[in-house]
Design an enzyme around this catalytic site. Sequence first.
Site, PDB file in Angstrom:
ATOM      1  N   CYS A   1     -73.858 -49.327 -54.780  1.00 35.26           N
ATOM      2  CA  CYS A   1     -75.421 -48.231 -54.542  1.00 35.26           C
ATOM      3  C   CYS A   1     -75.529 -47.690 -53.866  1.00 35.26           C
ATOM      4  O   CYS A   1     -74.845 -48.087 -52.689  1.00 35.26           O
ATOM      5  CB  CYS A   1     -76.875 -48.953 -54.827  1.00 35.26           C
ATOM      6  SG  CYS A   1     -76.797 -50.490 -53.972  1.00 35.26           S
TER       7      CYS A   1
ATOM      8  N   CYS B   1     -74.900 -50.414 -50.514  1.00 36.59           N
ATOM      9  CA  CYS B   1     -74.025 -50.987 -50.148  1.00 36.59           C
ATOM     10  C   CYS B   1     -72.807 -49.830 -49.475  1.00 36.59           C
ATOM     11  O   CYS B   1     -72.234 -50.312 -48.693  1.00 36.59           O
ATOM     12  CB  CYS B   1     -72.311 -50.786 -51.539  1.00 36.59           C
ATOM     13  SG  CYS B   1     -73.886 -51.787 -52.915  1.00 36.59           S
TER      14      CYS B   1
ATOM     15  N   ASP C   1     -64.537  -9.544 -39.553  1.00 37.57           N
ATOM     16  CA  ASP C   1     -63.652  -9.124 -39.159  1.00 37.57           C
ATOM     17  C   ASP C   1     -63.386  -7.494 -40.112  1.00 37.57           C
ATOM     18  O   ASP C   1     -62.865  -7.782 -40.943  1.00 37.57           O
ATOM     19  CB  ASP C   1     -62.637  -9.947 -38.697  1.00 37.57           C
ATOM     20  CG  ASP C   1     -61.335  -9.615 -38.000  1.00 37.57           C
ATOM     21  OD1 ASP C   1     -61.813  -8.363 -37.729  1.00 37.57           O
ATOM     22  OD2 ASP C   1     -60.403  -8.880 -38.695  1.00 37.57           O
TER      23      ASP C   1
ATOM     24  N   ASP D   1     -59.077 -13.934 -40.275  1.00 37.68           N
ATOM     25  CA  ASP D   1     -58.005 -13.588 -40.676  1.00 37.68           C
ATOM     26  C   ASP D   1     -57.034 -14.112 -39.395  1.00 37.68           C
ATOM     27  O   ASP D   1     -55.398 -14.548 -40.323  1.00 37.68           O
ATOM     28  CB  ASP D   1     -57.402 -13.292 -41.811  1.00 37.68           C
ATOM     29  CG  ASP D   1     -56.845 -11.682 -40.880  1.00 37.68           C
ATOM     30  OD1 ASP D   1     -57.503 -11.502 -40.235  1.00 37.68           O
ATOM     31  OD2 ASP D   1     -55.735 -10.742 -41.621  1.00 37.68           O
TER      32      ASP D   1
ATOM     33  N   ASP E   1     -59.681 -14.694 -34.343  1.00 39.07           N
ATOM     34  CA  ASP E   1     -61.051 -14.706 -34.883  1.00 39.07           C
ATOM     35  C   ASP E   1     -60.848 -16.234 -34.326  1.00 39.07           C
ATOM     36  O   ASP E   1     -62.088 -16.635 -35.411  1.00 39.07           O
ATOM     37  CB  ASP E   1     -60.562 -13.928 -36.805  1.00 39.07           C
ATOM     38  CG  ASP E   1     -60.349 -12.897 -36.414  1.00 39.07           C
ATOM     39  OD1 ASP E   1     -60.721 -12.128 -35.835  1.00 39.07           O
ATOM     40  OD2 ASP E   1     -59.486 -12.361 -37.819  1.00 39.07           O
TER      41      ASP E   1
END
Length: 743
Positions: free
Chosen positions: A24, A27, A431, A634, A638
């Site tokens: 749980c 733990c 972009d 990309d 950027d």
Amino acid sequence: MSTAQSQVSTDRPGLRLGVAGMTCASCVFRVERALKKVPGVVVATVTVATEMAEVRTDGTVAASALAEAVESAGYAASLGPDTLAAPQPANSNAPDYRERRHLVVAVALTLPLVLPMLALPFGVHWMLPPWVQFALATPVQLWLGARFYRAAWGALKARTGNMDLLVALGTSAGYGLSVFHLLRDHGHHAQPALYFEASAAIITFVLLGKWLEARARRQTLDAIRSLQALRPVTARLRRDGAEQLVAIEEVRAGDELIVLPGERIPADGEVIDGRSHSDESMISGESIPVAKQPGDRVTGGAINAEGRLIVRVNAVGAESVLARIIRLVEDAQARKAPIQHAVDRVSAVFVPVLIVIAAATVLGWGLLTGDWPRAIVNGVVVLVIACPCALGLATPTAIMAGTGVAARAGILFKDAEALEQAHAVRTVAFDKTGTLTTGAPQLMAWTATDGDPEGLLARAAALQSGSEHPLGRAVLAAAREMNLAVPPAQDVAAMPGRGIYGVIHGEPVLLGSGRLMAESGVDLAALEAMARSEAARGRTVSWLAVRSGSRTELRGLLSFGDTPRPEAREAVQALHALGLRTVMISGDNRGAAEAVAELVGIGQDDVRAEVLPGDKAAEVLRLTRAGRVAMVGDGVNDAPALAAADVGFAMGSGTDVAMHAAGVTLMRPDPRLIADAIDISRRTTRKIHQNLFWAFIYNLVGIPLAAAGLLNPIVAGAAMAMSSVSVVSNTLLLRRWKPRSTH
């Protein structure tokens, strides 16, 4: 900034450990606390669903010290790799068989104890002899339930509590009270008050819940297993002109591999001979096979379709695309969402508070009614109904399922934080070049002064034959599309920065910039108006002139531009349908930016043009004032903007720098995946909230009823098991999600 914070932690040396015995959220808190106490540990993150601990250190911590810390907290530790290259998810059948066998035995022993109670509503009154009940319940309690005693003892040694402590206390109280009554009333004719069926049923329900949870966890790991299954075992190596079949581990960068039709490509590389199609659907989510020819890159794990290929290997092992994808998915599934930290803090105090409530229930009932057996039973019910196993599963199972289905669609979340952040995005900033557009110039328009546009294009293509320049490739592509007969060109010579020269049918021909035309004395007046119009739209203009005697005459103009991706407009519409604002941030001139924005459906008021690379991040930060922002890019330029955004999206066709800075990587250059990523983030977050609701509602309703004596122990055990089952079942509904980009 979230991405920056995660970057700080990932720069630290990392280790992974398997942690067995967690049940749980409390733990998880215990193991994390034990690991953080080890000198040199910077960050420790533990996940119950994956049974893994991810530890960042200052480089001075031995793995054995971490394992000892876990074991001192009462759990079993197994060392993973030295780095965060992520161990393989367990796929052994032995633990599954043992769990199933224990469950079957528990059901077989418990069913005879419970059947008399189930028969009562039908007017059937019968009861097993007390000693038979004892004989059936004892193996369940002391053999099948031994795991709870071991885990409870570990919790007590660590001066904390967990679900196992609650089960051990509750069932031991019911079993012990029954044994006491059995011995006390031995030899009497009256039937003693026995609760063997309750303690046995509770343990059986817990075992059922654990088996269902484990089964669900295996299903949520299917994404990783399916990716791992793509790794070929052998490769067909070409060395010194001969073919040999070798183990994949023997393949090195620079080797040449032969891939026959229908085989998986063994490693990342470049095609040096042959033509075919590659099915990359399991890697990128791209459903249509991709054409491959010499010079094209191929990805290990993809299926070669109809042609024989020879591939030169450029990446193997941990550096391959497939290995990096697996690491990303495993990291995302292992790390916690921000909401999980709050759940862990609640769970840390939940068990001790619950034990106090149970003790108060026993004392209250005993002192007020004098019926101490009934008081103990009510206390048992309080302990059982509130076991927090569902609370521990609510968030991690949803994260695992969400990242798994996203990976199959070609969307890779770097971590759980990116998955949770994406659902709250209000603005998506793009972009332009390479993201909304193809990033490769195309011939957009051409005009001939002599009324022969085909002849103009044929001359330009003749000069560009064999050229690797982007504009040259655009000219050749247009000529092929029109099936033009391209004449041969002689004495072709490039003039760097200005253009190209050659002789076609005995005539010297120039193709290039306005500067080249000015140096050659060419009068451009006939097409200057068109050139200005094209330039205002952000297009690049090239001129073609023919030298005749002492004069060089203009024959035409060619205009080049970057075209929107075919899916760009649909992608923007999908984002608008989700209620999101779209913005374009571009370094190009305003004319070029607005032209693309109009084509893809972004309003002119949302175009930020002529933005320098260093200023893109500042522009993103300005947008964050109106809500959370996602940035899509990309390129290297950027990366700062991707890091500055609340969530960065890197196109899979982009640079490694962009993908490292982003929180989400799109495995194929399809901007429609952005809407899919935000959609799965919203659905996953909604599942987390629903799971937490179910986990808490059982406790909020059940604890008062149990304390009031209105719940039977068996019903409490069933409700506790159902809380986990409902959480896991609700989570597995995410597996039915389908990306819009494939519709």
